[in-house]
Design an enzyme around this catalytic site. Structure first.
Site, mmCIF file in Angstrom:
data_model
loop_
_atom_site.group_PDB
_atom_site.id
_atom_site.type_symbol
_atom_site.label_atom_id
_atom_site.label_comp_id
_atom_site.label_asym_id
_atom_site.label_seq_id
_atom_site.Cartn_x
_atom_site.Cartn_y
_atom_site.Cartn_z
ATOM 1 N N ASP A 263 -7.094 11.827 -3.024
ATOM 2 C CA ASP A 263 -6.012 10.881 -3.320
ATOM 3 C C ASP A 263 -5.547 10.086 -2.099
ATOM 4 O O ASP A 263 -4.368 9.745 -1.973
ATOM 5 C CB ASP A 263 -4.809 11.608 -3.954
ATOM 6 N N HIS B 247 -9.218 7.670 -9.377
ATOM 7 C CA HIS B 247 -9.107 6.605 -8.372
ATOM 8 C C HIS B 247 -8.351 5.427 -8.972
ATOM 9 O O HIS B 247 -8.813 4.826 -9.940
ATOM 10 C CB HIS B 247 -10.505 6.160 -7.907
#
Ligand code: GDP
Ligand code: IMO
Ligand code: MG
Length: 422
Positions: free
Chosen positions: A12, A40
């Site tokens: 992340d 994503h």
């Protein structure tokens, strides 16, 4: 140019944002490992997309996107991702290629993922519950079912029958209802219909692209410290996150990679269990979570937050051979009076390194901090380095010095164009 984008922390870091940005100048974008445990986020003129399987570069209309052999596929998720993109007007025909070598995440893998976690109790990894570990286990123990198997109904049904004869016994022994072969078979025929137009061996396409010196972008998932070998085992994921995963996962020779960009958040986050030396359990941690909107893209779980850990990124840079780093979320630090950087670890008064021990060892190290002055002027959306406040420049210089790697990009917002190119 072949450019590889690697997550440098526990995932992340903003890989989706960086890949979407870099894809504007790319001919091909390739995912080469992991599955829909990846989430994503892309925010551009087409909208906001949480991408789990289809490479983030797909938004460049001229690009070809490849899901290479190292990726494991949940066809239900892939089907809905294809449908979401088509609905947003993104054409996938003759632009998306899926390797027939990809292994399938089967319904029993997701159940086993949950059952293993439940059995481990407090010692659980905190997986995304997407069946990732059990699918890769079946792959390496020759029990996997691949896309190529699904293309032949007879082969698929027979492999499914054999696997269910094993899996249903385990599932039943652990108190769950056995799965129906017929129902799974029928469901997978529907998925097959949807993905069939995209299945094509991508190796010759990649081979030609390399020969013709096309711009190839490799989209890494997860983060270095979730790597199955070099991460904080057993609080890791099942695939190879490091640079070395590219050859096995996409059929690209290591020597063909020209540029390796590590994506680094200006602070650290982690979802799931495992050691986290710079974790903040105080107001600063909460502030990072709120300001950075640190909630999982895949599971919605709140992410654990902490200061920037240079010991980790130094290691990530060395082991991957980074040619540069992309530093993201600078704007999230706007308004912090003081910002800390962990420069090294100590244990019982002695300096120790990340790789000196295992997860248990890492849980006991103490971070050694350097404190820097924060800045009050907002950096959100700044596109020129010279416009940054002096303290923000000092912070970036300190990161560069500590990590001994050049900063190539600084991201100052979640939108594609909120970026500084150095
Ligand atoms: P990935 O898994 O590495 O692609 O990262 P995620 O998408 O899971 O999480 C990163 C989050 O930060 C997403 O919500 C992005 O939209 C957001 N993001 C990326 N870069 C920036 C940035 O520079 N500033 C801010 N405020 N948000 C960013
Ligand atoms: P992206 O690509 C954050 C973590 C899970 C868990 C561990 C094992 O979005 O950065 P798994 O489901 O893979 O068996 O879970 O790995 N994890 C991630 N954390 N971002 C990710 O991907 C992750 N992929 C796996 O939270 O701790
Ligand atoms: Mg993510």
């Amino acid at each position: 140019m072949t450019t590889l984008v690697v997550g440098s922390q526990w995932g992340d870091e903003g890989k989706g944002k960086i890949v979407d940005y870099l894809s504007c100048k790319s001919d091909f974008v390739i995912r080469f490992h992991g599955g829909n445990n990846a989430g994503h986020t892309v925010i551009n003129k087409y909208g906001k997309f949480p991408m789990h399987l289809i490479p983030c570069g797909i938004f460049n209309p001229k690009i070809k996107a490849i899901i290479a052999n190292g990726v494991i596929l949940d066809l239900e998720v892939l089907k809905s991702e294809i449908e979401a993109l088509e609905k947003a007007g993104i054409t996938l025909k003759n632009r998306l290629y899926i390797s027939p070598r990809c292994h399938l995440i089967m319904p029993y893998h997701k159940i086993l993922d949950r059952l293993y976690e439940e059995a481990k109790g407090k010692a659980k990894t905190g997986t995304t519950g997407r069946g990732i570990g059990p699918t890769y286990s079946d792959k390496v123990s020759y029990n996997g079912i691949r896309i190529t198997d699904l293309l032949d109904s007879k082969v698929f049904r027979e492999k499914l029958r054999i696997q269910l004869s094993i899996k249903n016994r385990i599932i039943s022994a652990l108190g769950e209802k056995p799965l129906s072969e017929k129902l799974i078979f029928e469901k997978f025929l529907i998925y097959r219909k949807k993905i069939n137009p995209f299945i094509k061996e991508p190796y010759p396409i990649i081979e030609n692209a390399l020969k013709d010196r096309k711009n190839i972008l490799l989209e890494g998932a997860h983060g270095v410290f979730l790597d199955n070998d070099w991460g904080t085992y057993p609080f890791v994921t099942a695939s190879t996150v490091l640079t070395g995963g590219v050859t096995a996962g996409a059929g690209i020779p290591a020597k063909s990679i020209d540029s390796i960009v590590g994506v680094v958040k200006t602070y650290t986050t982690r979802v799931g269990a495992g050691p986290f030396p710079t974790e903040l359990l105080d107001k600063d941690g909460e502030k990072l979570r709120e300001r950075g909107v640190e909630f999982g893209t895949t599971t919605g779980r709140p992410r654990r937050c902490g200061w920037f850990d240079a010991e980790l990124i130094r290691f990530a840079s060395r082991i991957n051979g980074y040619t540069g780093i992309a530093v993201t979320k600078l704007d999230v630090l706007d308004g912090f009076k003081k910002i800390k950087i962990c420069t090294s670890y100590s244990l019982s008064g002695k300096k120790v390194r990340y790789f000196d021990g295992d997860a248990k060892f890492l849980a006991n190290v103490a971070p050694v901090y350097k404190t820097l002055r924060g800045w009050s002027k907002p950096t959100k959306g700044i596109k020129n380095y010279s416009d940054l406040p002096k303290e923000a420049k000092d912070y970036l210089k300190e990161i560069e010095k500590q990590v001994n790697t050049k900063i190539q990009f600084v991201s100052t917002g979640n939108n594609r164009n909120e970026i500084i190119k150095l």
